[in-house]
Write a protein that holds these residues in place. Structure first.
Motif, PDB file in Angstrom:
ATOM      1  N   LEU A  99       0.822  -1.207   0.000  1.00  0.00           N
ATOM      2  CA  LEU A  99       0.000   0.000   0.000  1.00  0.00           C
ATOM      3  C   LEU A  99       0.863   1.265   0.000  1.00  0.00           C
ATOM      4  CD1 LEU A  99      -2.720   1.437   0.212  1.00  0.00           C
ATOM      5  CD2 LEU A  99      -2.610   1.138   2.700  1.00  0.00           C
ATOM      6  N   LEU A 100       1.844   1.324   0.895  1.00  0.00           N
ATOM      7  CA  LEU A 100       2.691   2.512   0.965  1.00  0.00           C
ATOM      8  C   LEU A 100       3.536   2.665  -0.298  1.00  0.00           C
ATOM      9  CD1 LEU A 100       3.872   2.392   4.695  1.00  0.00           C
ATOM     10  CD2 LEU A 100       2.042   3.768   3.688  1.00  0.00           C
ATOM     11  N   GLY A 101       3.987   1.547  -0.847  1.00  0.00           N
ATOM     12  CA  GLY A 101       4.763   1.614  -2.073  1.00  0.00           C
ATOM     13  C   GLY A 101       3.949   2.143  -3.237  1.00  0.00           C
ATOM     14  N   VAL A 102       2.696   1.708  -3.340  1.00  0.00           N
ATOM     15  CA  VAL A 102       1.828   2.172  -4.427  1.00  0.00           C
ATOM     16  C   VAL A 102       1.495   3.650  -4.249  1.00  0.00           C
ATOM     17  CG1 VAL A 102      -0.475   1.933  -5.433  1.00  0.00           C
ATOM     18  CG2 VAL A 102       0.874  -0.096  -4.905  1.00  0.00           C
ATOM     19  N   PHE A 171       6.975   0.585 -13.489  1.00  0.00           N
ATOM     20  CA  PHE A 171       5.920  -0.052 -14.271  1.00  0.00           C
ATOM     21  C   PHE A 171       4.768   0.917 -14.547  1.00  0.00           C
ATOM     22  CE2 PHE A 171       7.583  -4.177 -12.447  1.00  0.00           C
ATOM     23  CZ  PHE A 171       8.138  -4.592 -13.645  1.00  0.00           C
ATOM     24  N   PHE A 172       4.417   1.719 -13.546  1.00  0.00           N
ATOM     25  CA  PHE A 172       3.355   2.702 -13.745  1.00  0.00           C
ATOM     26  C   PHE A 172       3.747   3.707 -14.825  1.00  0.00           C
ATOM     27  CE2 PHE A 172       0.866   2.571  -9.446  1.00  0.00           C
ATOM     28  CZ  PHE A 172       0.559   1.250  -9.713  1.00  0.00           C
ATOM     29  N   TRP A 210      -2.292  -1.074 -14.099  1.00  0.00           N
ATOM     30  CA  TRP A 210      -1.880  -0.714 -12.747  1.00  0.00           C
ATOM     31  C   TRP A 210      -2.374  -1.734 -11.720  1.00  0.00           C
ATOM     32  CZ3 TRP A 210      -1.976   5.245 -11.476  1.00  0.00           C
ATOM     33  CH2 TRP A 210      -1.065   5.891 -12.304  1.00  0.00           C
ATOM     34  N   ILE A 211      -3.614  -2.152 -11.860  1.00  0.00           N
ATOM     35  CA  ILE A 211      -4.157  -3.133 -10.917  1.00  0.00           C
ATOM     36  C   ILE A 211      -3.373  -4.436 -10.995  1.00  0.00           C
ATOM     37  CG2 ILE A 211      -6.168  -4.560 -10.396  1.00  0.00           C
ATOM     38  CD1 ILE A 211      -7.921  -2.207 -11.190  1.00  0.00           C
ATOM     39  N   ALA A 212      -3.052  -4.868 -12.217  1.00  0.00           N
ATOM     40  CA  ALA A 212      -2.265  -6.091 -12.382  1.00  0.00           C
ATOM     41  C   ALA A 212      -0.892  -5.942 -11.733  1.00  0.00           C
ATOM     42  CB  ALA A 212      -2.123  -6.419 -13.861  1.00  0.00           C
ATOM     43  N   THR A 213      -0.290  -4.776 -11.870  1.00  0.00           N
ATOM     44  CA  THR A 213       1.016  -4.526 -11.262  1.00  0.00           C
ATOM     45  C   THR A 213       0.939  -4.550  -9.748  1.00  0.00           C
ATOM     46  OG1 THR A 213       1.713  -3.181 -13.158  1.00  0.00           O
ATOM     47  CG2 THR A 213       2.914  -2.874 -11.097  1.00  0.00           C
ATOM     48  N   VAL A 214      -0.096  -3.937  -9.198  1.00  0.00           N
ATOM     49  CA  VAL A 214      -0.257  -3.904  -7.736  1.00  0.00           C
ATOM     50  C   VAL A 214      -0.450  -5.313  -7.182  1.00  0.00           C
ATOM     51  CG1 VAL A 214      -1.753  -3.127  -5.865  1.00  0.00           C
ATOM     52  CG2 VAL A 214      -1.140  -1.545  -7.701  1.00  0.00           C
ATOM     53  N   LEU A 215      -1.285  -6.109  -7.851  1.00  0.00           N
ATOM     54  CA  LEU A 215      -1.522  -7.476  -7.381  1.00  0.00           C
ATOM     55  C   LEU A 215      -0.253  -8.312  -7.456  1.00  0.00           C
ATOM     56  CD1 LEU A 215      -5.018  -8.170  -8.975  1.00  0.00           C
ATOM     57  CD2 LEU A 215      -4.504  -7.675  -6.582  1.00  0.00           C
ATOM     58  N   TYR A 216       0.498  -8.146  -8.543  1.00  0.00           N
ATOM     59  CA  TYR A 216       1.755  -8.887  -8.659  1.00  0.00           C
ATOM     60  C   TYR A 216       2.751  -8.434  -7.590  1.00  0.00           C
ATOM     61  CZ  TYR A 216       6.249 -10.417 -10.463  1.00  0.00           C
ATOM     62  OH  TYR A 216       7.510 -10.968 -10.579  1.00  0.00           O
TER      63      TYR A 216
END
Length: 283
Positions: A99-102, A171-172, A210-216
């Motif tokens: 969470l903090l990283g995102v 990635f973003f 972005w969602i795929a990146t966060v989940l990974y």
């Protein structure tokens, strides 16, 4: 099917594989190809020597591996109850680290996108910042934060968050650079502000990626949270390293099984969530 149509399809099928590289047709091309193969072989041989690559030593060490595995099985299921709290702590470390990283990566990614940030100095500075934070291993960051805030899960969260800013931000930013510029130009032509361009032109195009990146990233952090425990950052890693130090290999095997199950469950849930999001955007 006619012969001419069959020939056309065969030719098309052949040309589909041309991307693998053109075939050398001249003596010079063949010589260059041979030189390239020899250079690659020399590079691999040099790397093997530097890493002391030895299949003989591996074969000689297989009995020791077998001995370690025999001492580890069957796992000691009696300690499962005591692993519940560390497993929850590992999950919490991964959750907050992600969470903090995102949250840190989102504003940085807009500055690191070439098509949004026209200031070359700011662009290069932010890019180098992402490179630096991404290049420092989470273990090193955890050791630094352990010395700063003490033992426990908090330094693990900080380490994952800082490293995540560099990785997720990259990635973003790359997702932003790959978007269609048409909607952005149309919004700017209507007098939209930069925030409106981002909200209505950029985010709708990158949200799925972005969602795929966060989940990974969460899956990666869940595995890394276990490793960080080995340097005093709490979680299952702390239990894992203690069992290894005390030569309680059956307890080590139990910790490994719990970690594996957590990663498998997280991967399954994230894959299904990504598929649901993709299906929702398709329909």
């Amino acid at each position: 099917m006619s012969a001419s149509l069959q020939t056309t399809r065969d030719d098309a099928s052949y040309h589909d594989y041309i991307w693998t590289g053109p075939r050398p047709l001249t003596l010079q091309a063949w010589l260059l190809f041979i030189v390239a193969v020899v250079m690659v072989a020399l590079l691999l041989a040099w790397s093997a020597k530097g890493t002391q690559l030895s299949w003989t030593e591996l074969a000689n060490g297989l009995p020791q591996i077998g001995d370690f595995l025999s001492r580890s099985f069957p796992p000691n299921w009696g300690i499962l109850g005591s692993l519940v709290a560390p497993a929850i702590e590992t999950l919490q470390i991964a959750l907050w680290g992600t969470l903090l990283g995102v949250l840190g990566a989102i504003p940085v990614s807009f500055l690191a996108a070439r098509n949004l940030n026209k200031n070359r100095l700011v662009y290069q500075t932010v890019r180098q910042f992402l490179n630096i934070t991404r290049s420092i291993n989470e273990l090193i960051l955890a050791l630094i934060f352990v010395s700063a805030v003490g033992l426990g899960p908090f330094p693990g969260v900080l380490a994952l968050a800082l490293h995540g800013i560099g990785m997720v931000g990259k990635f973003f930013a790359e997702s932003i650079e790959e978007i269609d510029e048409g909607p952005l130009e149309a919004l700017r032509a209507t007098g939209a502000s930069p925030l409106q361009v981002i909200a209505f032109g950029v985010l709708p195009q990158v949200i799925t990626a972005w969602i795929a990146t966060v989940l990974y990233r969460f899956e990666v952090n869940l595995r890394q949270a276990t490793v960080l425990g080995m340097v005093g950052a709490g979680g299952l890693g702390f239990e894992l390293v203690n069992s290894l130090k005390l030569f309680k290999y059956q307890e080590t095997a139990t910790c490994i099984v719990v970690v594996t199950l957590m990663v498998v469950v997280a991967d399954t849930l994230s894959s299904r969530l990504r598929q649901m999001i993709q299906d929702g955007r398709t329909h």
